[in-house]
Scaffold this active site. Structure first.
Site, PDB file in Angstrom:
ATOM      1  CG  ASN A 190      -0.368   2.108   7.573  1.00 38.21           C
ATOM      2  OD1 ASN A 190       0.802   2.204   7.961  1.00 38.21           O
ATOM      3  ND2 ASN A 190      -1.291   1.445   8.253  1.00 38.21           N
ATOM      4  NE  ARG A 191       2.653   9.285   3.279  1.00 35.34           N
ATOM      5  CZ  ARG A 191       3.144   9.597   4.472  1.00 35.34           C
ATOM      6  NH1 ARG A 191       2.439   9.313   5.574  1.00 35.34           N
ATOM      7  NH2 ARG A 191       4.310  10.167   4.591  1.00 35.34           N
ATOM      8  CG  LEU A 192      -4.284   3.005   3.364  1.00 36.32           C
ATOM      9  CD1 LEU A 192      -4.757   1.717   4.030  1.00 36.32           C
ATOM     10  CD2 LEU A 192      -4.377   2.867   1.842  1.00 36.32           C
TER      11      LEU A 192
END
Length: 213
Positions: A190-192
């Site tokens: 999730n692009r974290l």
């Protein structure tokens, strides 16, 4: 065919926590380097070299890492090339490794200096004969009239060195990027992403902080 905006990948292979990371970024790089080599990544030593002119105009290209230790990261090139001229004008650079197979990126920023004549000689003499002659034949980054002209240059230098040693040309040698900032990026879902950022303080020790993705 999907649009460019639809191209994406979710990263799930690994994590990078402060507890896992080494206190010294060179030690951390060594760990990641060994894992990248073990993963048999093709051209694992390929890295983007970003430079800028004295007027601040940026430039970037791929070069090959040839050595690293606590003193810095070494690559070799033509001193009179575009990148060589930029580093003379503005002796700062950033290196970027992207090991997509491991979903990892490393950014290294610091001051640039030439390696010693002895280091340049040692590496130059380890290169294949064709590469050593090529360093003489190619006026790197300059406009040339044709491929045929370059081939003629190559042949002329082959003839010149047929009966004598191929010494290192004075316009060719190594640079060392002495890091003051190193970031380790591990892709996460999730692009974290995990981003651990090391900075060198005036006392010569490293501080590690986490950056938001």
């Amino acid at each position: 065919m999907s649009s460019i905006a639809d191209i994406r990948k979710d990263y799930k292979l690994k994590a990078l926590t402060e507890q896992q990371a080494k206190k010294d970024p060179i030690d951390q790089f060594s760990q990641w380097w060994e894992e990248a080599v073990a993963a048999e990544i093709e051209e694992v030593n390929a890295m983007t070299l970003a430079t800028a002119s004295s007027t601040g105009i940026p430039d970037a290209r791929i070069v090959l890492l040839k050595e690293y230790d606590a003193n810095g990261f070494v690559f070799f090139t033509n001193y009179t090339s575009a990148k060589g001229q930029q580093m003379e004008e503005n002796p700062h650079a950033t290196l970027v490794f992207f090991w997509k197979e491991l979903e990892r990126q490393v950014r290294i920023s610091g001051r640039v200096e030439r390696v010693s004549e002895e280091e340049s000689d040692q590496y130059y003499n380890s290169r294949p004969e064709g590469s050593r002659i090529g360093a003489w034949a190619s006026p790197q980054s300059q406009v040339i009239e044709s491929r045929e002209w370059l081939d003629q240059q190559d042949q002329q230098f082959r003839e010149l060195f047929r009966s004598k040693p191929i010494l290192r040309p004075p316009h060719w040698g190594g640079y060392r990027v002495k890091p003051v900032r190193i970031e380790f990026w591990q892709g996460r879902s999730n692009r974290l992403h995990d981003r651990l950022y090391y900075t060198l303080n005036q006392q010569g020790s490293w501080t590690m902080e986490r950056l938001a993705p």
